[in-house]
Design an enzyme around this catalytic site. Sequence first.
Site, mmCIF file in Angstrom:
data_model
loop_
_atom_site.group_PDB
_atom_site.id
_atom_site.type_symbol
_atom_site.label_atom_id
_atom_site.label_comp_id
_atom_site.label_asym_id
_atom_site.label_seq_id
_atom_site.Cartn_x
_atom_site.Cartn_y
_atom_site.Cartn_z
ATOM 1 N N TYR A 61 0.821 -1.203 0.000
ATOM 2 C CA TYR A 61 0.000 0.000 0.000
ATOM 3 C C TYR A 61 0.865 1.267 0.000
ATOM 4 O O TYR A 61 1.920 1.309 0.634
ATOM 5 C CB TYR A 61 -0.909 0.050 1.226
ATOM 6 C CG TYR A 61 -2.005 -0.979 1.282
ATOM 7 C CD1 TYR A 61 -2.299 -1.800 0.199
ATOM 8 C CD2 TYR A 61 -2.760 -1.139 2.439
ATOM 9 C CE1 TYR A 61 -3.304 -2.745 0.268
ATOM 10 C CE2 TYR A 61 -3.774 -2.078 2.520
ATOM 11 C CZ TYR A 61 -4.039 -2.881 1.434
ATOM 12 O OH TYR A 61 -5.037 -3.815 1.510
ATOM 13 N N LEU A 216 -14.733 -1.174 -4.237
ATOM 14 C CA LEU A 216 -15.779 -0.207 -4.556
ATOM 15 C C LEU A 216 -16.144 0.611 -3.327
ATOM 16 O O LEU A 216 -16.528 1.769 -3.423
ATOM 17 C CB LEU A 216 -17.020 -0.933 -5.071
ATOM 18 C CG LEU A 216 -16.817 -1.785 -6.310
ATOM 19 C CD1 LEU A 216 -18.094 -2.513 -6.662
ATOM 20 C CD2 LEU A 216 -16.348 -0.939 -7.485
ATOM 21 N N GLY A 217 -16.010 -0.015 -2.149
ATOM 22 C CA GLY A 217 -16.286 0.673 -0.899
ATOM 23 C C GLY A 217 -17.631 1.356 -0.903
ATOM 24 O O GLY A 217 -18.579 0.928 -1.526
ATOM 25 N N GLY A 219 -17.913 4.466 -1.891
ATOM 26 C CA GLY A 219 -17.889 5.510 -2.908
ATOM 27 C C GLY A 219 -18.820 5.258 -4.071
ATOM 28 O O GLY A 219 -19.700 6.047 -4.378
#
Length: 224
Positions: A61, A216-217, A219
């Site tokens: 990350y 996708l979360g 949002g």
Amino acid sequence: MPIQLDDYRLLGRSGLRVSPLTLGTMTFAVDGWGSSDKEAAQMVNSYIERGGNFIDTANFYGGMGGSERLLGKLLHDRRDRVVLSTKYSMTTQPGNPNASGNHRRAMVRSVEDSLRRLGTDYIDVYYLHMWDYRTPIDEILKAFEDLVQSGKILYIGLSDTPAWQAARMQMMAQLRGWSQFCALQISYSLIERTVERELIPMAAETGMGVCPWSPLGGGVLSGK
């Protein structure tokens, strides 16, 4: 009743107490679409102030370890208050064939690098990030066990691993008396529910706590 971050529950078949919602840090230290360092600090502070204690990152990350480095700075005097998880498998050294994958060398080197970037001497939960379809499972399990015995990692988890392999590994670890997986990270959302057929029932049967994630979360689903 809304979820409270200090409504702690056990992580899988372990005694580790974690918040019902994990703070993911994939957007930390990412140029362009990620969070600024100031925004990252605000998220971490708000999460901890409200009782949150489970923070997740990965060596990959934030541009090859940037998320871990930033998180290490943000947690420097609060390290023992949080359950910190990170992952290995993805490369941080493009061009080096042994800097990625699930094998012992990648795991050991990744642990050392993550400990240095995070500024800590132990990782609470260490995940295999992505199944490589190459490394023998006994090599993976024994490498995990050796790191647990060394005290560098305390608990182990799996991410993005086929259900049949996860179950096979859990049973081998149990039979050999090695550390068993207490957590399973899987892609799960309102529009990605295929994990309900095999992965979630497998986790429940074998003692792994499910830690959902979604690229996708909120949002996309919220129109933002």
